[in-house]
Design an enzyme around this catalytic site. Structure first.
Site, mmCIF file in Angstrom:
data_model
loop_
_atom_site.group_PDB
_atom_site.id
_atom_site.type_symbol
_atom_site.label_atom_id
_atom_site.label_comp_id
_atom_site.label_asym_id
_atom_site.label_seq_id
_atom_site.Cartn_x
_atom_site.Cartn_y
_atom_site.Cartn_z
ATOM 1 N N ARG A 163 0.832 -1.219 0.000
ATOM 2 C CA ARG A 163 0.000 0.000 0.000
ATOM 3 C C ARG A 163 0.863 1.264 0.000
ATOM 4 O O ARG A 163 0.536 2.248 0.669
ATOM 5 C CB ARG A 163 -0.925 0.025 1.229
ATOM 6 C CG ARG A 163 -2.025 -1.012 1.231
ATOM 7 C CD ARG A 163 -3.068 -0.676 0.168
ATOM 8 N NE ARG A 163 -4.265 -1.501 0.303
ATOM 9 C CZ ARG A 163 -4.414 -2.713 -0.204
ATOM 10 N NH1 ARG A 163 -3.422 -3.266 -0.870
ATOM 11 N NH2 ARG A 163 -5.543 -3.369 -0.058
ATOM 12 N N SER A 236 -10.793 -0.405 2.577
ATOM 13 C CA SER A 236 -10.103 -0.574 3.860
ATOM 14 C C SER A 236 -9.706 0.794 4.400
ATOM 15 O O SER A 236 -9.044 1.566 3.717
ATOM 16 C CB SER A 236 -8.833 -1.406 3.680
ATOM 17 O OG SER A 236 -9.146 -2.668 3.177
ATOM 18 N N GLU A 330 -5.406 4.370 5.930
ATOM 19 C CA GLU A 330 -4.948 4.076 4.568
ATOM 20 C C GLU A 330 -5.341 5.151 3.557
ATOM 21 O O GLU A 330 -4.497 5.587 2.773
ATOM 22 C CB GLU A 330 -5.451 2.688 4.142
ATOM 23 C CG GLU A 330 -4.584 2.019 3.097
ATOM 24 C CD GLU A 330 -4.786 2.600 1.724
ATOM 25 O OE1 GLU A 330 -3.788 2.850 1.036
ATOM 26 O OE2 GLU A 330 -5.945 2.816 1.326
HETATM 27 N N1 EPU Z 1 -11.451 -10.488 9.414
HETATM 28 C C1 EPU Z 1 -12.191 -10.577 10.564
HETATM 29 N N2 EPU Z 1 -13.175 -9.644 10.787
HETATM 30 C C2 EPU Z 1 -13.433 -8.649 9.909
HETATM 31 C C3 EPU Z 1 -12.661 -8.549 8.735
HETATM 32 C C4 EPU Z 1 -11.663 -9.484 8.502
HETATM 33 O O1 EPU Z 1 -11.995 -11.446 11.392
HETATM 34 O O2 EPU Z 1 -14.346 -7.853 10.159
HETATM 35 C C5 EPU Z 1 -10.417 -11.512 9.151
HETATM 36 C C6 EPU Z 1 -10.810 -12.418 7.987
HETATM 37 O O3 EPU Z 1 -11.657 -13.446 8.397
HETATM 38 C C7 EPU Z 1 -9.459 -12.919 7.517
HETATM 39 C C8 EPU Z 1 -8.545 -11.734 7.785
HETATM 40 O O4 EPU Z 1 -9.218 -10.904 8.733
HETATM 41 O O5 EPU Z 1 -9.024 -13.986 8.312
HETATM 42 C C9 EPU Z 1 -8.233 -10.945 6.530
HETATM 43 O O6 EPU Z 1 -9.462 -10.459 5.952
HETATM 44 P P1 EPU Z 1 -9.632 -10.247 4.378
HETATM 45 O O7 EPU Z 1 -9.280 -11.475 3.639
HETATM 46 O O8 EPU Z 1 -10.985 -9.673 4.144
HETATM 47 O O9 EPU Z 1 -8.518 -9.191 4.002
HETATM 48 P P2 EPU Z 1 -8.022 -7.851 4.710
HETATM 49 O O10 EPU Z 1 -6.618 -8.067 5.158
HETATM 50 O O11 EPU Z 1 -8.999 -7.369 5.709
HETATM 51 C C10 EPU Z 1 -6.936 -6.910 2.554
HETATM 52 C C11 EPU Z 1 -6.954 -5.632 1.764
HETATM 53 C C12 EPU Z 1 -8.246 -5.541 0.963
HETATM 54 C C13 EPU Z 1 -8.314 -6.740 0.032
HETATM 55 C C14 EPU Z 1 -8.284 -8.024 0.880
HETATM 56 C C15 EPU Z 1 -8.252 -9.281 0.060
HETATM 57 C C16 EPU Z 1 -5.645 -4.063 3.082
HETATM 58 C C17 EPU Z 1 -5.644 -2.822 3.931
HETATM 59 N N3 EPU Z 1 -6.835 -4.490 2.647
HETATM 60 O O12 EPU Z 1 -8.007 -6.829 3.485
HETATM 61 O O13 EPU Z 1 -8.170 -4.352 0.199
HETATM 62 O O14 EPU Z 1 -9.486 -6.722 -0.757
HETATM 63 O O15 EPU Z 1 -7.068 -8.014 1.675
HETATM 64 O O16 EPU Z 1 -6.979 -9.488 -0.416
HETATM 65 O O17 EPU Z 1 -4.577 -4.612 2.808
HETATM 66 C C18 EPU Z 1 -8.793 -2.044 0.205
HETATM 67 O O18 EPU Z 1 -7.588 -1.772 0.237
HETATM 68 O O19 EPU Z 1 -9.669 -1.151 0.166
HETATM 69 C C19 EPU Z 1 -9.215 -3.439 0.245
HETATM 70 C C20 EPU Z 1 -10.496 -3.788 0.322
#
Ligand code: EPU
Length: 338
Positions: A163, A236, A330
């Site tokens: 990012r 995010s 972010e």
């Molecule tokens: N999780 C929770 N509770 C929540 C949200 C997430 O427990 O409310 C857990 C999920 O179950 C999972 C872990 O957190 O075990 C990661 O969640 P997720 O796969 O949704 O990915 P993220 O790390 O929350 C990142 C990116 C997203 C991208 C997803 C998928 C960042 C800041 N965000 O989110 O990007 O779509 O991975 O790769 O790195 C964005 O930047 O706007 C964005 C949506």
């Protein structure tokens, strides 16, 4: 200096109320240079927007808000292995991803449905489901705000990180990105190791192809993330924090089940998980809320930037107190005193 007059609420996906001194949409390089001259003559800083999907206006801004809206996709070179494309900055990112899939140009499938423009994509090095933009970027074309000069940056000049890029560092507020050159592959090599994507693709008779990955990513995003067209949000709201391995091990011991991902410098924690554990998922008030489906996304129900940032600060404080780690905001925030 003229007082702020141009309404910005329709220019960002959070739809926060704010005004700017002036705004201009420009569709080609001469019009862009002319707008930069006007801003310079008026002594106005320039704020560059794409589709406004990663931007928070916390208040009014004394600035020229500029959008470079040029579109166009050109094949610069193509052989049996790869294709090099030049894509104008005003192109809609997801339309490019869908078009590349149709053409048999592979690599972007995991980046489907990310909101925003092509010109904005390198700034935060967009990434999702195990893939980041950086390795596909051959060059970024830009115009310097200070003097209208054209610049071409190589991938290494862009200093991409998680990012992050030079456009958030040394070149922050210094350039308008006008086009990006990408190199994609003619043979698909689906990347399916991201846990939720792997689960979504499990149980098939055949190995998933590029269309399967694209469809699965679209379905995952639609199921989990709010559509900015109906629920104002900027994706995010925080970066996932990276902690050293010893800290990550200690946290995993104290909180069994805490998701952790290998990352340069240690392990990446899931900010959404940390926020949910602190009880924030679905919390709302003052016209802003933590999205009930994904705690990393803050949404607006008619609130303003001040309320949104106040909510963000309360979340940062409670995650810091519980887990000892700092969540960095972010999106780019404008309209608050530095
Ligand atoms: N999780 C929770 N509770 C929540 C949200 C997430 O427990 O409310 C857990 C999920 O179950 C999972 C872990 O957190 O075990 C990661 O969640 P997720 O796969 O949704 O990915 P993220 O790390 O929350 C990142 C990116 C997203 C991208 C997803 C998928 C960042 C800041 N965000 O989110 O990007 O779509 O991975 O790769 O790195 C964005 O930047 O706007 C964005 C949506």
């Amino acid at each position: 200096m003229a007082s702020a007059a141009e309404d910005l609420s329709a220019l960002t996906t959070l739809e926060l109320p704010a005004k700017a001194t002036a705004r201009r949409d420009v569709a080609d390089l001469p019009a862009l240079r002319e707008a930069l001259d006007v801003a310079r003559a008026a002594g106005l800083p320039v704020i560059v927007l794409g589709e406004g999907s990663n931007v928070v206006f916390a208040g009014d801004v004394e600035a020229l808000v500029l959008r470079y809206t040029a579109t166009g996709r050109t094949v610069l070179a193509e052989d049996d292995e790869s294709v090099t494309l030049r894509v104008a900055a005003g192109e809609h990112w997801h339309s490019l991803v869908a078009w590349c899939l149709e053409q048999g140009y592979h690599g972007f499938e995991n980046l489907a449905l990310i909101p925003g423009t092509v010109g904005a994509a390198p700034i935060q090095n967009i990434g999702a489901y195990g893939v980041e933009l950086a390795p596909f970027v051959e060059a970024v074309h830009a115009v310097r705000i200070a003097d209208g000069e054209s610049l071409v940056l190589s991938r290494s000049d862009c200093a991409f990180g998680y990012r992050d890029s030079v456009f958030k560092g040394a070149l922050r507020d210094a350039v308008v990105i006008t086009a990006v050159d990408f190199r994609l592959q003619r043979t698909a090599a689906p990347v399916t190791d991201y846990p939720t994507l792997r689960e979504a693709l499990a149980g098939r008779a055949q190995a998933p192809g590029p269309r399967d990955v694209f469809d699965a990513v679209v379905a995952l995003r639609r199921a989990r993330l709010p559509d900015p067209a109906t629920t104002p949000n900027a994706g995010s709201f925080f970066k996932n924090p990276v902690v050293d391995t010893a800290t990550a091990d200690e946290l995993a011991r104290r909180y069994p089940g805490m998701p952790q991902f290998e990352a340069p410098g240690g392990r990446k924690l899931a900010a959404g998980w940390l926020i949910e554990q602190c009880g924030w998922r679905g919390v709302e008030g003052e016209g802003v809320a933590v999205h009930p489906g994904h705690a990393l996304v803050l949404v607006s129900h008619g609130g303003d930037g001040r309320a949104l940032l106040a909510l963000a600060r309360r979340i940062q404080a409670s995650v810091a107190e519980t887990f000892g780690c700092h969540l960095e905001i972010e999106p780019r925030v404008y309209g608050v005193a530095a």
